[in-house]
Design a protein around this motif. Structure first.
Motif, mmCIF file in Angstrom:
data_model
loop_
_atom_site.group_PDB
_atom_site.id
_atom_site.type_symbol
_atom_site.label_atom_id
_atom_site.label_comp_id
_atom_site.label_asym_id
_atom_site.label_seq_id
_atom_site.Cartn_x
_atom_site.Cartn_y
_atom_site.Cartn_z
ATOM 1 N N ALA B 29 78.658 58.872 63.714
ATOM 2 C CA ALA B 29 78.635 59.902 64.757
ATOM 3 C C ALA B 29 77.703 61.046 64.365
ATOM 4 O O ALA B 29 77.012 61.615 65.211
ATOM 5 C CB ALA B 29 80.045 60.418 65.013
ATOM 6 N N GLY B 52 78.125 64.641 77.877
ATOM 7 C CA GLY B 52 78.939 63.949 76.880
ATOM 8 C C GLY B 52 79.009 64.732 75.581
ATOM 9 O O GLY B 52 78.208 65.623 75.318
ATOM 10 N N LEU B 53 80.005 64.389 74.784
ATOM 11 C CA LEU B 53 80.294 65.162 73.569
ATOM 12 C C LEU B 53 79.169 65.100 72.537
ATOM 13 O O LEU B 53 78.706 66.138 72.048
ATOM 14 C CB LEU B 53 81.607 64.657 72.939
ATOM 15 C CG LEU B 53 81.915 65.303 71.588
ATOM 16 C CD1 LEU B 53 82.346 66.749 71.761
ATOM 17 C CD2 LEU B 53 82.973 64.518 70.832
ATOM 18 N N PRO B 154 77.081 55.432 74.155
ATOM 19 C CA PRO B 154 77.992 55.423 73.000
ATOM 20 C C PRO B 154 78.385 54.025 72.527
ATOM 21 O O PRO B 154 78.763 53.869 71.370
ATOM 22 C CB PRO B 154 79.217 56.196 73.493
ATOM 23 C CG PRO B 154 79.144 56.173 74.978
ATOM 24 C CD PRO B 154 77.696 56.040 75.344
ATOM 25 N N ASP B 195 74.805 54.150 69.776
ATOM 26 C CA ASP B 195 75.550 54.163 68.517
ATOM 27 C C ASP B 195 74.877 53.277 67.463
ATOM 28 O O ASP B 195 75.294 53.270 66.318
ATOM 29 C CB ASP B 195 77.009 53.730 68.745
ATOM 30 C CG ASP B 195 77.110 52.354 69.364
ATOM 31 O OD1 ASP B 195 76.176 51.944 70.071
ATOM 32 O OD2 ASP B 195 78.139 51.680 69.136
ATOM 33 N N ASP B 255 82.039 71.126 65.470
ATOM 34 C CA ASP B 255 83.098 70.137 65.752
ATOM 35 C C ASP B 255 84.068 70.019 64.579
ATOM 36 O O ASP B 255 84.211 68.953 63.990
ATOM 37 C CB ASP B 255 82.439 68.774 66.057
ATOM 38 C CG ASP B 255 83.458 67.716 66.460
ATOM 39 O OD1 ASP B 255 84.510 68.070 67.032
ATOM 40 O OD2 ASP B 255 83.189 66.523 66.204
ATOM 41 N N ARG B 260 83.840 64.014 67.337
ATOM 42 C CA ARG B 260 82.669 63.129 67.403
ATOM 43 C C ARG B 260 82.987 61.723 66.925
ATOM 44 O O ARG B 260 82.485 60.747 67.469
ATOM 45 C CB ARG B 260 81.522 63.715 66.575
ATOM 46 C CG ARG B 260 81.845 63.859 65.087
ATOM 47 C CD ARG B 260 80.825 64.713 64.348
ATOM 48 N NE ARG B 260 81.219 64.927 62.954
ATOM 49 C CZ ARG B 260 82.090 65.827 62.548
ATOM 50 N NH1 ARG B 260 82.699 66.604 63.441
ATOM 51 N NH2 ARG B 260 82.399 65.961 61.269
ATOM 52 N N ARG B 262 85.747 60.134 67.142
ATOM 53 C CA ARG B 262 86.552 59.399 68.131
ATOM 54 C C ARG B 262 85.677 58.805 69.212
ATOM 55 O O ARG B 262 85.975 57.759 69.763
ATOM 56 C CB ARG B 262 87.578 60.338 68.776
ATOM 57 C CG ARG B 262 88.888 60.353 68.002
ATOM 58 C CD ARG B 262 89.885 61.251 68.698
ATOM 59 N NE ARG B 262 90.208 62.365 67.841
ATOM 60 C CZ ARG B 262 90.867 63.441 68.246
ATOM 61 N NH1 ARG B 262 91.235 63.556 69.508
ATOM 62 N NH2 ARG B 262 91.147 64.401 67.407
ATOM 63 N N GLU B 263 84.596 59.500 69.541
ATOM 64 C CA GLU B 263 83.723 58.989 70.609
ATOM 65 C C GLU B 263 82.997 57.725 70.161
ATOM 66 O O GLU B 263 82.762 56.819 70.945
ATOM 67 C CB GLU B 263 82.716 60.067 71.027
ATOM 68 C CG GLU B 263 81.760 59.549 72.102
ATOM 69 C CD GLU B 263 81.254 60.617 73.049
ATOM 70 O OE1 GLU B 263 81.968 61.611 73.265
ATOM 71 O OE2 GLU B 263 80.148 60.443 73.568
#
Lengths: 280, 269
Positions: B29, B52-53, B154, B195, B255, B260, B262-263
């Motif tokens: 992440a 998005g995060l 992601p 990712d 953060d 992050r 978790r995403e």
């Protein structure tokens, strides 16, 4: 000056099946939900609806009232996809004219300015041109010779919007961070119905820029406290996230059975008792 | 590549706590955050619009480090400083005018993305009714024709990276070129971050290229997860590690709760 106050029933009583209706707000933000609920209590159907869609579209689509939707999106914001709208779309329950957000804004402006179209760059090369083959382009008459999409005016028979405050004559004030496109909806419509959190006798001391909507563009004023529920109505209240999650995960029939059988007062009471059960 | 950074980052080992499995190895992440941040390098005084995060962390990291003039919003109608202070007003109507004016770089999501950068967030199935109704085109058409648009995916899979998208919302290089000079004039897709790696369109035919692999990812894995052939440079670089200062900002400032990870999922370590 005329007194334009009316009940939600009287306002939606002026709507007819087959009309083109614009609904203000944005996504799950400051939607005229009390007016939408009142519309659900009529037998008005076969509507063409123009909206930056949220649960207003979910409710009307689930109840089978929309023939065609003109929108750039439908979302519940904190829940990205609107489940009842999706279900209606996937079973072929309504047609969609899908346009880009900027095309939407310029389409409202064209209607408000009594122009047949306005040029935008957005749309070229994308499939909005394929799914709406009636869209045309226009070429600049100047030296550049550039080609643009001619966004047709989004004219409507009636507009429904919800603001924080209004007077009896139809002047409306928003108190949140974003006016959305509500003034343009009213200007683009033959008739506009403005619901408000609170009816006021005037706007003494108001910041002038908050006076979004002028009475010349409003047909009827409806006082509906908590009338945007369950969407947000900042700064008065945020979105009722718990209720929205329940709405998004409850089968339509069960939701309608519990919350949409009676009038607006019955709805607000049912919401309150739902919250009480939940926190008990 | 995700080797122990304890010596280099000047951080107290204890800060990693349980979130990072007892070491301060850079997580997947965190590589993604840095790869997203790099999208806004050199952009100057434009609105960074991360959806998005991970892109949000990237945009804020860029502003705190190498792109200090970026503008950011509170996600609604206010332009805000890093401490949350208000510096401007940007309701939707002004936002759309800013888009048309071009002083913006958005990083959008994509339900489908093809080898020329056409993007779909509207629906699965091109006919009527759709197999799956998704969000709608939103502002993807206006964005892609007016200012740089990057994408964040992601979970890189052949369901996202497809030969042909079911509905072109965000316009790709082939479609922009075919639509003429008005469409291609301001069209640019600087990068796609997933990712698994970073991708761009720096090829003669403007098709997708693997620009860098995230450390710990193999080329075979990227190929298996992509529904079309990618151009692969030789040698193939890895996505750079965050510097010590960047790691500290990500972990302690931007953060601290580790959202992050978790995403991206536990796989990405």
């Amino acid at each position: 000056m005329s007194d334009k106050t009316m009940t939600p029933e009287r306002a939606v009583g002026e709507l007819r099946s087959g009309m083109t209706i614009g609904i203000g707000g944005w996504g799950s933000r400051r939607k005229p939900m009390a007016l939408v609920r009142a519309l659900l209590r009529t037998d008005v159907t076969e509507l063409t609806v123009i909206s930056c869609g949220g649960p207003d579209i979910g409710l009307l689509a689930a109840a089978g009232r929309i023939r065609r939707l003109i929108a750039p999106f439908v979302t519940l914001d904190s829940v990205p996809l609107e489940p009842h709208y999706r279900a209606a779309r996937e079973r072929g329950g309504l047609a969609l004219t899908e346009i880009d957000e900027a095309m939407f804004l310029w389409g409202l402006r064209a209607a408000a300015n009594r122009l047949p179209f306005l040029p935008v760059r957005a749309g070229l090369g994308s499939d909005v041109m394929r799914v709406s083959p009636e869209l045309r382009t226009v070429v600049s008459p100047y030296e550049d010779g550039e080609e643009f999409v001619a966004v047709p005016a989004l004219r409507m028979d009636a507009a429904l919007v919800h603001l924080d405050r209004a007077d009896r004559h139809g002047n409306g004030q928003y108190l949140g961070p974003d006016p959305y496109f509500d003034d343009l909806f009213c200007a683009a419509a033959e008739r506009a119905y403005l619901s408000c959190e609170r009816l006021v006798d005037g706007f003494a001391g108001a910041v002038p820029q908050t006076l979004l909507i002028g009475r010349h563009s409003v047909t009827g004023v409806v006082e509906t406290p908590n009338g945007a529920h369950f969407t947000s109505c900042a700064p008065g209240h945020g979105r009722d996230e718990a209720f929205q999650r329940m709405y998004a995960t409850t089968p339509w029939d069960a939701f309608a059975e519990r919350f949409l059988q009676g009038d607006e007062k019955a709805y607000q009471a049912a919401v309150e008792s739902w919250h009480q059960e939940r926190t008990r | 590549m995700t080797g122990d950074q304890n010596d280099g980052n000047g951080r107290n080992d204890g800060n990693d706590g349980n979130q990072h499995g007892g070491g301060s190895a850079v997580s997947r992440a965190e590589h993604c955050v840095v790869a997203c941040a790099e999208a806004w390098r050199g952009d100057g005084e434009v609105l960074a619009s991360p959806i998005g995060l991970i892109p949000s962390l990237g945009a804020r990291l860029a502003r705190l480090t190498f792109s200090p003039d970026l503008l950011l919003t509170d996600g609604e109608a206010l332009l805000t400083g890093e401490d949350g202070s208000v510096e401007g007003w940007l309701p939707y109507r002004r936002h759309l005018e800013l888009v048309s004016g071009g002083r913006r770089h958005v990083m959008m999501g994509a339900s489908q993305l093809d080898r020329h950068g056409n993007q779909n967030i509207s629906r699965i199935g091109g006919g009527e009714p759709p197999e799956r109704q998704l969000l709608g085109v939103r502002g993807a058409p206006v964005n892609t024709l007016n200012h740089p648009v990057s994408y964040w995916v992601p979970r890189h899979s052949p369901r996202v990276f497809v030969t042909r998208v079911d509905m072109v919302c965000g316009v790709g290089y082939d479609r922009a070129a075919a639509a003429g000079p008005s469409a291609s004039r301001y069209h640019r897709i600087p990068r796609v971050v997933s990712d698994l790696g970073v991708f761009d369109f720096e090829t003669p035919d403007r098709s997708m290229r693997l620009a860098s692999l995230h450390p710990g990812v193999t080329l075979d894995r990227v190929r298996a997860a992509t529904g079309f052939a990618l151009t692969v440079p030789e040698p193939l670089p890895y996505t750079r590690d965050p510097g010590p200062g960047e790691l500290r900002l990500i972990r302690e400032v931007l953060d601290p709760e580790g959202l992050r990870d978790r995403e991206i999922g536990a796989v990405a370590r």
